[in-house]
Design an enzyme around this catalytic site. Structure first.
Site, mmCIF file in Angstrom:
data_model
loop_
_atom_site.group_PDB
_atom_site.id
_atom_site.type_symbol
_atom_site.label_atom_id
_atom_site.label_comp_id
_atom_site.label_asym_id
_atom_site.label_seq_id
_atom_site.Cartn_x
_atom_site.Cartn_y
_atom_site.Cartn_z
ATOM 1 C CG HIS A 19 46.566 44.791 65.197
ATOM 2 N ND1 HIS A 19 45.806 44.937 66.234
ATOM 3 C CD2 HIS A 19 46.046 43.881 64.527
ATOM 4 C CE1 HIS A 19 44.927 44.120 66.349
ATOM 5 N NE2 HIS A 19 44.956 43.380 65.246
ATOM 6 N N GLY A 26 34.908 39.914 72.675
ATOM 7 C CA GLY A 26 34.350 39.679 71.598
ATOM 8 C C GLY A 26 34.925 38.432 70.858
ATOM 9 N N GLY A 27 34.265 37.856 69.770
ATOM 10 C CA GLY A 27 34.842 36.821 68.931
ATOM 11 C C GLY A 27 35.760 37.490 67.933
ATOM 12 C CD GLU A 52 56.717 43.338 69.462
ATOM 13 O OE1 GLU A 52 57.700 42.834 69.823
ATOM 14 O OE2 GLU A 52 56.364 43.613 68.529
ATOM 15 N NE ARG A 102 40.667 38.754 61.191
ATOM 16 C CZ ARG A 102 41.888 39.365 61.054
ATOM 17 N NH1 ARG A 102 41.765 40.645 61.460
ATOM 18 N NH2 ARG A 102 42.767 38.978 60.458
#
Length: 399
Positions: A270, A228-229, A282, A231
């Site tokens: 997050h 998705g784009g 990470e 935000r």
């Protein structure tokens, strides 16, 4: 053991009275839900709600044979009249066991929220667990035997399902039924899609189920790509798909950026949104993680992984790109795609759609756009499900 759901909605019902939201506006006809109440073998009523006798009659049952009425949570609002012939409602103290004349045994389960859960065992030994709205079991020990059916607030307390899975109380064949459904989740196909991702399902009011009878548990896709784009809600969608599973490993490919306060704020948001039981790694070394056995992986995101891969290959500079950078990047992408194909783990990966907007002004920007498009296509080809998120709405492209 026969279970009839006289209602499957939140305590205020669905639609909520005088609520103007879009979900309540659409909750008409078969999507309307009365407050949740369960009738067990015609002998036990769990939660007394307005219109219970009429709801039972509509489902082809009667409350005449009910010998015990148990409440699971404090009821707000006006007092509910007890239909003639029904015993007075009560609650069982946590940990106590009540044996009915019908042969059913009811054990009260302590909650982390005001209310009481009930474990109901039939004379034949089938076991049902019913949890109150907003509640999750407190103090579960590991190694529990799996219930045949769990009826719970799946959308409101997905962590309750995760706890039960971690303890063994929900197994591969447990039928998980979502109740206490409120207007925080759209109904219809969207509700079915979200519940299916959690290995659960919803049924209309008045449905009668047989506890212990085989029912195909919704298949949870083993590999999912969410794109998705900016935000668009893609990370929230990805996290939602694993929030009912314990011991998720969240793989953050962005790492830390010293001195970047805005990036640190993104990372903090997050972290706060994720369940406390999840672990974080990470790392951009995804192939070894995909090759190992272990809990589900949530990879967020492939676009940052590609940024790191292009850094390592020196792919931003034209000269380096043509002198071996392109080949090095292709090999790295092929290694990742092959690892996804062979992985034994459940994987949900997030990526960005960057090819639908403004054409980048630089050659390196256009190269990144093109390579991310190729990576997304190759990764998606190895996934059982691909989801596009637009304005917070998830569109299933492959299922």
């Amino acid at each position: 053991m026969e279970l009839t759901l006289l209602g499957t909605g939140a305590p205020a019902g669905l639609p909520r009275p005088d609520c103007p939201c879009a979900v309540c506006a659409a909750a008409r006809g078969p999507r309307a839900r009365a407050a949740t109440a369960l009738l067990v073998d015609g002998a036990l009523l769990l939660d007394l709600t307005p219109g219970a006798a009429l709801a039972a009659a509509r489902a082809g049952h009667s409350l005449v044979g009910v010998r015990q009425v148990l409440l699971t949570h404090p009821h707000d609002g006006p007092a509910v009249d007890v239909p003639a012939g029904l015993p007075a409602p009560g609650r069982v103290p946590d940990g106590r066991v009540l044996t009915l004349i019908s042969g059913h045994r009811v054990r009260a389960v302590a909650m982390d929220h005001p209310g009481t859960g009930y474990e109901v065992t039939s004379p034949e030994g089938d076991r049902l667990l019913y949890l109150p709205p907003g509640g999750a079991p407190a103090g579960l020990a590991e190694g529990l035997a799996a219930y045949e059916m769990v009826v719970a607030d799946v959308t409101g307390r997905p962590d309750a399902i995760a706890r039960l899975r971690a303890a063994g109380a929900i197994g591969a064949t447990t039928d998980v039924i979502a109740v206490h459904l409120d207007h925080d989740v759209p109904g219809g196909p969207e509700l079915e899609r979200r519940l299916s991702a959690a290995g659960a399902r919803a049924v209309p009011d008045g449905t009668t189920l047989i506890v212990g009878e085989y029912h195909a548990v919704p298949d949870v896709p083993r590999r999912t790509l969410v794109t998705g784009g900016a935000r668009s809600g893609k990370s929230v969608e990805a996290e939602r798909r694993l929030e009912t599973f314990p011991d998720v490993l969240y793989v953050a490919t962005g790492g830390r950026r010293a001195g970047d306060a805005e990036w640190a704020d993104r990372v903090r948001l997050h972290r706060e949104r994720r369940p406390a039981s999840w672990r974080t790694d990470e790392s951009c070394d995804l192939a070894p993680l995909l090759g190992d056995d272990g809990p589900p992986l949530l990879i967020d995101c492939l676009s940052l992984w590609l940024t790191d891969a292009m850094d390592r290959a020196g792919a931003w500079e034209d000269a380096t790109w043509y002198e071996g950078g392109e080949r090095a990047l292709r090999e790295r992408v092929a290694e990742l795609v092959g690892a996804v194909r062979r992985t034994p783990r459940t994987v949900v990966a997030v990526t960005n759609e960057v090819g639908s907007g403004v054409v980048p002004a630089t050659a390196s920007g256009r190269r990144f756009r093109d390579e991310l498009g190729r990576l997304n296509a190759a990764f998606a080809a190895e996934c059982e499900q691909v989801v596009l998120v637009v304005a917070g709405q998830a569109l299933v492209l492959r299922n």
